[in-house]
Design a protein around this motif. Sequence first.
Motif, PDB file in Angstrom:
ATOM      1  N   THR A 177     -10.711  -2.842  13.181  1.00 43.15           N
ATOM      2  CA  THR A 177     -12.301  -3.716  12.977  1.00 43.15           C
ATOM      3  C   THR A 177     -11.987  -4.968  13.001  1.00 43.15           C
ATOM      4  O   THR A 177     -13.050  -5.838  12.814  1.00 43.15           O
TER       5      THR A 177
ATOM      6  N   MET B 207     -10.097  -2.725   8.951  1.00 42.59           N
ATOM      7  CA  MET B 207      -9.425  -3.352   7.867  1.00 42.59           C
ATOM      8  C   MET B 207     -10.366  -4.626   7.616  1.00 42.59           C
ATOM      9  O   MET B 207     -10.826  -5.392   8.497  1.00 42.59           O
TER      10      MET B 207
ATOM     11  N   GLU C  67     -11.006  -8.070   4.861  1.00 43.65           N
ATOM     12  CA  GLU C  67     -10.518  -9.144   4.149  1.00 43.65           C
ATOM     13  C   GLU C  67     -11.278  -9.302   3.156  1.00 43.65           C
ATOM     14  O   GLU C  67     -12.683  -9.980   3.468  1.00 43.65           O
TER      15      GLU C  67
ATOM     16  N   ASP D 299     -16.289  -7.429   5.815  1.00 39.15           N
ATOM     17  CA  ASP D 299     -15.166  -8.714   5.917  1.00 39.15           C
ATOM     18  C   ASP D 299     -15.746 -10.010   5.210  1.00 39.15           C
ATOM     19  O   ASP D 299     -16.761 -10.492   5.770  1.00 39.15           O
TER      20      ASP D 299
ATOM     21  N   ASP E 157      -8.547   1.452  -5.583  1.00 39.66           N
ATOM     22  CA  ASP E 157      -7.496   0.766  -4.878  1.00 39.66           C
ATOM     23  C   ASP E 157      -7.311  -0.503  -4.705  1.00 39.66           C
ATOM     24  O   ASP E 157      -6.163  -1.159  -4.701  1.00 39.66           O
TER      25      ASP E 157
ATOM     26  N   LEU F 252      -3.047  -0.081   6.399  1.00 34.75           N
ATOM     27  CA  LEU F 252      -4.337  -0.781   6.913  1.00 34.75           C
ATOM     28  C   LEU F 252      -4.800  -0.372   8.390  1.00 34.75           C
ATOM     29  O   LEU F 252      -3.750  -0.153   9.200  1.00 34.75           O
ATOM     30  N   SER F 253      -5.987   0.046   8.485  1.00 27.45           N
ATOM     31  CA  SER F 253      -6.315   0.347  10.017  1.00 27.45           C
ATOM     32  C   SER F 253      -6.677  -0.985  10.743  1.00 27.45           C
ATOM     33  O   SER F 253      -7.655  -1.942  10.331  1.00 27.45           O
TER      34      SER F 253
ATOM     35  N   LYS G 281      -6.492  -7.618   1.919  1.00 29.07           N
ATOM     36  CA  LYS G 281      -6.768  -6.957   3.110  1.00 29.07           C
ATOM     37  C   LYS G 281      -6.890  -5.649   2.972  1.00 29.07           C
ATOM     38  O   LYS G 281      -5.834  -4.883   2.025  1.00 29.07           O
ATOM     39  N   CYS G 282      -7.955  -4.775   2.977  1.00 28.19           N
ATOM     40  CA  CYS G 282      -8.218  -3.399   2.930  1.00 28.19           C
ATOM     41  C   CYS G 282      -9.005  -2.748   3.909  1.00 28.19           C
ATOM     42  O   CYS G 282      -9.468  -3.585   4.795  1.00 28.19           O
ATOM     43  N   ASN G 283      -8.876  -1.551   3.665  1.00 26.19           N
ATOM     44  CA  ASN G 283      -9.834  -0.854   4.707  1.00 26.19           C
ATOM     45  C   ASN G 283     -11.147  -0.481   3.858  1.00 26.19           C
ATOM     46  O   ASN G 283     -11.277  -0.737   2.564  1.00 26.19           O
ATOM     47  N   GLU G 284     -12.068  -0.157   4.931  1.00 21.60           N
ATOM     48  CA  GLU G 284     -13.380   0.358   4.389  1.00 21.60           C
ATOM     49  C   GLU G 284     -13.526   1.214   3.685  1.00 21.60           C
ATOM     50  O   GLU G 284     -14.477   1.497   2.590  1.00 21.60           O
ATOM     51  N   ASP G 285     -13.006   2.296   3.802  1.00 22.19           N
ATOM     52  CA  ASP G 285     -12.914   3.507   2.969  1.00 22.19           C
ATOM     53  C   ASP G 285     -11.874   3.465   1.761  1.00 22.19           C
ATOM     54  O   ASP G 285     -11.840   4.425   1.233  1.00 22.19           O
ATOM     55  N   ASP G 286     -11.482   2.314   1.394  1.00 20.20           N
ATOM     56  CA  ASP G 286     -10.704   2.401   0.171  1.00 20.20           C
ATOM     57  C   ASP G 286     -11.688   2.134  -1.021  1.00 20.20           C
ATOM     58  O   ASP G 286     -12.747   1.765  -0.806  1.00 20.20           O
TER      59      ASP G 286
ATOM     60  N   ARG H  18       0.878  -1.210   0.081  1.00 25.97           N
ATOM     61  CA  ARG H  18      -0.074  -0.111  -0.129  1.00 25.97           C
ATOM     62  C   ARG H  18       0.946   1.123   0.200  1.00 25.97           C
ATOM     63  O   ARG H  18       0.637   2.246  -0.742  1.00 25.97           O
TER      64      ARG H  18
END
Lengths: 722, 73
Positions: free
Chosen positions: A39, B1, B3, B64, B26, A35-36, B17-22, A27
Amino acid sequence: MGDRETSANDGGGGEISMSTEETNRLRISLGLKPLSTTTQPSALKELEAGQERRKAAEDAEASKALVARLAQAKEKRRQEELLKSTKKLGETGDDIDNDTLQWIERSRRVEAERKRKQAAAKPIRAMNDSDEDEEEDAAASHTGADLAGFKVKHSVDDLEAGESVILTLEDRGILDDKGNLIDDEEAALENILVREIKQREKAYRDSGKVAKPLWEEDGRQRTLLDKYDEEEEQVIQLGGDGSVVATQKQQLQGDVNARLKAGLALLEQVKPASDYYTPEEMEQFKPKKTKKVRKLKKKALTAEELEALAESTAAAAAALNQVNYASLALRNADAQPSTADFDDDDDDAVLAASLQRERLRALKEGGTAGADPDSLADQLRQRRSRRPAAAEGEGPSGDAADQGLVFTGIGEITRAIQVAPGEPAEGSAGQGAAPSGALERMEVDEAPMPTEQPPPLPPSGEAEAGEAEPMDGQSQAIDEPRESGFGRWAPVSEGGSAEDAIKERIKAKIRPPAPKVETGKEKVTLQRDEVVGDRAIGAGMAGALAFLQSRGDLDTAVEWSGRTNDSKKVNIQGLDEVYSGGRTEDRQALSVENSKEKKRRKVEEEMARKRAASGAVESGALEQMKQVQRREAQPYVVISGTVRPGQSRDVVAGRGGYDPGDPDLDEDGVDPLAPRLGGSASLAPLTGNAKVAAMLGLAGVDEGGRSVSRGKRTPSRGARGS
Amino acid sequence: MIEVVLNDRLGKKVRVKCNEDDTIGDLKKLVAAQTGTRPEKLRIQKWYTVYKDHITLADYEVKDGMNLELYYN
């Protein structure tokens, strides 16, 4: 997830995944934020928890399904066993009797058992038991008392007194609206036929084919949709001994009906005044006739007198004469004041009176009623001569001034009549013909009656000029026995046929011969021919024929149409030779045209005659032109020369050889065989030399340019010169 | 995060794996880095719904463990 160590590419099982650190590194290299981490664990847990729950549920379902299946199998087994125990069709068991004897024994056994049961159960059993067997048993022992309390589903009006009706239990369902069982206590009886009739009536009423009055007799007002309202049941309750217990409502109804009937009866007694007069009231408007009994009395009197006279002997004749004179005087005296009324009375009555007088006179004279015309004439003359004496002697009118003058209705009418044409000095000359004609007609119709004018006309007539001269003439006519006159019998053999004699007589009457007036008056001759005015048209066929004769319409020969002409020479075709004679060969050459010509001429003559008779003739130049136009079917008329169709003007100048007497042309000067210029319509129009030739009427134009004169024209031309 | 699992029916399964706001874009980059294709060649679908590049995963409600379909243009 962070525990897992996987390479960037292939993880276990063909799965590509990366760890968190690797992902973060990736990233950052891409320019995304890392990554956060917050959650992640809860989501995973939730996921796993969800999965577990699902599994548990599945297991539970599976177990339930298993249980259900087991139960089903058990049920099935039970059913099978049951089925096995029931009998099949082909099988026979203990209770089927193959033998009659067996059956008899069996039925006896069953009967005995039933009776036993009955005897045992009777005291316990209630009346409305639902057990069918027991009810059937009890039916034999039912009495009228058992019917007490039952309801009957008809009104008192439906069932007539003395009528025996079969009532059955009303059909009802088992459950009511809410699904509860209906209590049997409320069973009702009804007659099926009556029920069906009522249903039909109700359906008919509801269908709208019968107009419903707005107000019923019981005061109930109907609304528009009343057929959807629930109808109240009309129910009777049966009493213990078969009587009918009327409900209170029905009693009230009966009272209301009775009261209404009484009221109606009262109403009928009082009749309202109608808009129109009754016949009795009409009587008051009729003019009251005052009957004149006088005449009756007279008649009665005269009848009596007649009888008396008939029986009288010669000795009593004198006395009778006196009586007669007296009565005559009386009558005349009566006649005077009553003349004013004569106008109102019928002429028939007057005629009757005068006839009566004459009869009396005849009787007085004692002679046979004039069988002999000559004696009749003598008698009349005598009478006439006697009348003035009698008048003078008796003074019938009692008034010197009125001597010989009796004013009667007819007299007044006839006074106005003047004999017109010959004497303009007379007052109303114009009326001469018609009234006299009427008078003459009257004479024809009525019996020959002597005039009412008393005889002293001639002397008194001098005093008044123009005093009923036709009357005068007629009286004179009566005096003198004319050979052929009215009132005289003319022997048939006299002067030719009876018809002629009658005609003569009529003519003589119409034109009365100049009467010899002793007073020296001028002769009055009515000359029919000079009459200018309207002649009265008689009645019936005779009158019509006379009218037509006078107009002169009967002189013309009528052209009848139809089958009456079939045998007439005019219409039979082709028989000219037969009727006119002559050889057929000679005729045939000209026969066609001759007969055609004749026929045409005849037709034209008839048409002309008809037109003349109908008065629609317009003979003139204009009419002839119209006829020609009609014939030629052209809007113009060729005044001179011949113009063939297709030509605009006559080409006489160019034709040279045109001969009006050409036999090829028919009467009108048109060649029927050449409607087009120089040829028939089917051929092409001519051009060049041929056209010239045709126009000039030549056979052809030679090569040298010389014309070849035309001979007899043939219908078909040869090759056209082009 | 979160998946997300992307499945290509041709045998490739990728966990990302990524963020919700991506954004989807992205995500595509990440997938491309893992699979070795180019991000603009990828198409992420969820049963006829083609996910657009400029919208975030949260807006698409991608949770997720969700499975997405992977296609190639």
